[in-house]
Write a protein that holds these residues in place. Structure first.
Motif, PDB file in Angstrom:
ATOM      1  N   TYR A  76       0.830  -1.206   0.000  1.00 22.10           N
ATOM      2  CA  TYR A  76       0.000   0.000   0.000  1.00 22.10           C
ATOM      3  C   TYR A  76       0.867   1.260   0.000  1.00 22.10           C
ATOM      4  O   TYR A  76       0.560   2.244  -0.680  1.00 22.10           O
ATOM      5  N   VAL A  77       1.951   1.228   0.770  1.00 22.10           N
ATOM      6  CA  VAL A  77       2.856   2.375   0.817  1.00 22.10           C
ATOM      7  C   VAL A  77       3.504   2.597  -0.545  1.00 22.10           C
ATOM      8  O   VAL A  77       3.553   3.734  -1.052  1.00 22.10           O
ATOM      9  N   ALA A  78       3.988   1.533  -1.163  1.00 22.79           N
ATOM     10  CA  ALA A  78       4.627   1.660  -2.473  1.00 22.79           C
ATOM     11  C   ALA A  78       3.645   2.185  -3.513  1.00 22.79           C
ATOM     12  O   ALA A  78       4.042   2.916  -4.438  1.00 22.79           O
ATOM     13  N   ASP A  79       2.378   1.841  -3.383  1.00 23.14           N
ATOM     14  CA  ASP A  79       1.361   2.378  -4.301  1.00 23.14           C
ATOM     15  C   ASP A  79       1.256   3.899  -4.183  1.00 23.14           C
ATOM     16  O   ASP A  79       1.147   4.613  -5.187  1.00 23.14           O
ATOM     17  N   GLN A  97      -8.080   8.374   5.992  1.00 26.01           N
ATOM     18  CA  GLN A  97      -9.025   8.023   7.052  1.00 26.01           C
ATOM     19  C   GLN A  97      -8.877   6.547   7.382  1.00 26.01           C
ATOM     20  O   GLN A  97      -8.758   5.705   6.485  1.00 26.01           O
ATOM     21  N   SER A  98      -8.821   6.222   8.669  1.00 29.97           N
ATOM     22  CA  SER A  98      -8.769   4.844   9.132  1.00 29.97           C
ATOM     23  C   SER A  98      -7.574   4.124   8.503  1.00 29.97           C
ATOM     24  O   SER A  98      -6.436   4.562   8.652  1.00 29.97           O
ATOM     25  N   LEU A  99      -7.795   3.011   7.772  1.00 26.63           N
ATOM     26  CA  LEU A  99      -6.677   2.292   7.170  1.00 26.63           C
ATOM     27  C   LEU A  99      -5.904   3.180   6.200  1.00 26.63           C
ATOM     28  O   LEU A  99      -4.683   3.067   6.074  1.00 26.63           O
ATOM     29  N   GLY A 100      -6.608   4.090   5.520  1.00 28.28           N
ATOM     30  CA  GLY A 100      -5.929   5.025   4.627  1.00 28.28           C
ATOM     31  C   GLY A 100      -5.022   5.969   5.390  1.00 28.28           C
ATOM     32  O   GLY A 100      -3.951   6.355   4.908  1.00 28.28           O
ATOM     33  N   GLY A 101      -5.426   6.356   6.597  1.00 28.01           N
ATOM     34  CA  GLY A 101      -4.569   7.178   7.436  1.00 28.01           C
ATOM     35  C   GLY A 101      -3.337   6.413   7.873  1.00 28.01           C
ATOM     36  O   GLY A 101      -2.229   6.963   7.939  1.00 28.01           O
ATOM     37  N   HIS A 102      -3.519   5.143   8.180  1.00 27.55           N
ATOM     38  CA  HIS A 102      -2.384   4.295   8.547  1.00 27.55           C
ATOM     39  C   HIS A 102      -1.398   4.196   7.389  1.00 27.55           C
ATOM     40  O   HIS A 102      -0.178   4.321   7.578  1.00 27.55           O
ATOM     41  N   THR A 103      -1.917   4.015   6.179  1.00 26.20           N
ATOM     42  CA  THR A 103      -1.068   3.973   4.992  1.00 26.20           C
ATOM     43  C   THR A 103      -0.333   5.290   4.808  1.00 26.20           C
ATOM     44  O   THR A 103       0.861   5.311   4.504  1.00 26.20           O
ATOM     45  N   ALA A 104      -1.042   6.406   4.980  1.00 30.67           N
ATOM     46  CA  ALA A 104      -0.413   7.723   4.845  1.00 30.67           C
ATOM     47  C   ALA A 104       0.707   7.902   5.865  1.00 30.67           C
ATOM     48  O   ALA A 104       1.791   8.418   5.545  1.00 30.67           O
ATOM     49  N   GLY A 116       4.810  16.584   2.076  1.00 31.23           N
ATOM     50  CA  GLY A 116       4.957  17.890   2.696  1.00 31.23           C
ATOM     51  C   GLY A 116       4.145  18.035   3.962  1.00 31.23           C
ATOM     52  O   GLY A 116       4.334  18.968   4.738  1.00 31.23           O
ATOM     53  N   GLY A 117       3.246  17.089   4.206  1.00 29.17           N
ATOM     54  CA  GLY A 117       2.410  17.137   5.397  1.00 29.17           C
ATOM     55  C   GLY A 117       1.610  15.863   5.506  1.00 29.17           C
ATOM     56  O   GLY A 117       1.497  15.083   4.551  1.00 29.17           O
ATOM     57  N   LEU A 118       1.047  15.650   6.693  1.00 30.41           N
ATOM     58  CA  LEU A 118       0.305  14.424   6.968  1.00 30.41           C
ATOM     59  C   LEU A 118      -0.943  14.756   7.778  1.00 30.41           C
ATOM     60  O   LEU A 118      -0.860  15.467   8.783  1.00 30.41           O
TER      61      LEU A 118
END
Length: 269
Positions: A76-79, A97-104, A116-118
């Motif tokens: 997911y990170v490499a994507d 959000q949720s799993l997407g936030g974890h990936t971010a 540049g930000g999270l």
């Protein structure tokens, strides 16, 4: 709003992206487990046309590769890295959000020069929870499929903006409305999260971070407190009356927080 559709390909896996142009800081939007890129439409409306927005159907979801061979956290990170590089996004703000936030979060930790930000929305480092995949599998398996109509799906998911958001991830086929994901893929995507927490990645972050929680969300208070204790420079906000789906329940509040955050980033770029 006008979105342009892109397909990013990484190691043979096709990723569907929705891109909306704008002059400001680019923002990459990552949905949660069993979600889809369209969940961000309401937030995009509240952000106006001030930023380039790229909403990604993550692997296994939506219009992207439905059954990729690899659903590890690293994949997911490499994507995300591939999306940023192939679409020419310069130091975007990663919002998930949720799993997407974890990936971010993992992307920003592993590639400090990329983001540049999270912005984390109802997401954090978590804790080992061996029972999580089975619980999620059971919850998804309880959906009364196929839904006879889109309206029936909206009602099942609670109605209103939340129901509409979840129903937007369905497609009409084989005599009813069905998910654009497979439950076993969703369960497997949680395997690594079930085994361990990710506090080293959280403390290793170097980019400015905004953490947004729903007042009635699912992130435990002790996890939130530990996040701020370990990274006191984090800006944290709680959205009154919101649960886990802050972006669907209160997109105007999230949009306001995001605008303020990005404005602050501009002073330090």
């Amino acid at each position: 709003m006008t979105w342009t559709e892109h397909t990013v390909v990484r190691e043979g896996v096709h990723l569907s992206c929705r891109d909306r142009s704008g002059p400001g800081v680019p923002i990459v939007l990552l949905h949660g487990l069993a979600g889809h890129a369209g969940e961000w439409d309401a937030l995009a409306a509240h952000l106006g046309g001030h930023h380039r927005l790229v909403a990604v159907d993550q692997r296994g979801h939506g219009a992207s590769e439905r059954r990729p061979g690899d659903v590890s956290r690293g994949a997911y990170v490499a994507d995300v890295v591939a999306v940023v590089e192939q679409l020419g996004l310069h130091r975007p703000v990663l919002v998930g959000q949720s799993l997407g936030g974890h990936t971010a979060m993992l992307t920003a930790a592993a590639h400090p020069d990329l983001a540049g930000g999270l912005v984390l929305v109802e997401a954090g480092p978590g804790r080992a929870d061996p029972g999580l995949p089975a619980a999620i599998g059971e919850a998804l398996g309880a959906w009364p499929l196929p839904f006879p109509s889109r309206a029936a799906a909206v009602g099942f998911f609670g109605g209103g903006t939340v129901g509409e958001g979840w129903a937007g991830g369905l497609e009409e086929r084989d005599g009813g409305w069905r998910p654009r994901f497979d439950t076993d893929v969703m369960v497997e995507a949680l395997a690594e999260i079930a085994r361990r927490s990710f506090w080293d990645e959280w403390t290793g972050l170097s980019c400015p971070t905004l953490a947004v929680f729903g007042q009635a969300g699912i992130i435990p208070a002790e996890e939130t407190a530990a996040m701020l204790e370990r990274r006191p420079e984090t800006v944290a906000a709680s959205v009154p009356g919101a649960g886990h789906d802050v972006h669907l329940e209160h997109p105007e509040a999230l949009g306001r927080l995001l605008r303020e955050y990005v404005t602050g980033l501009g002073r330090h770029r």
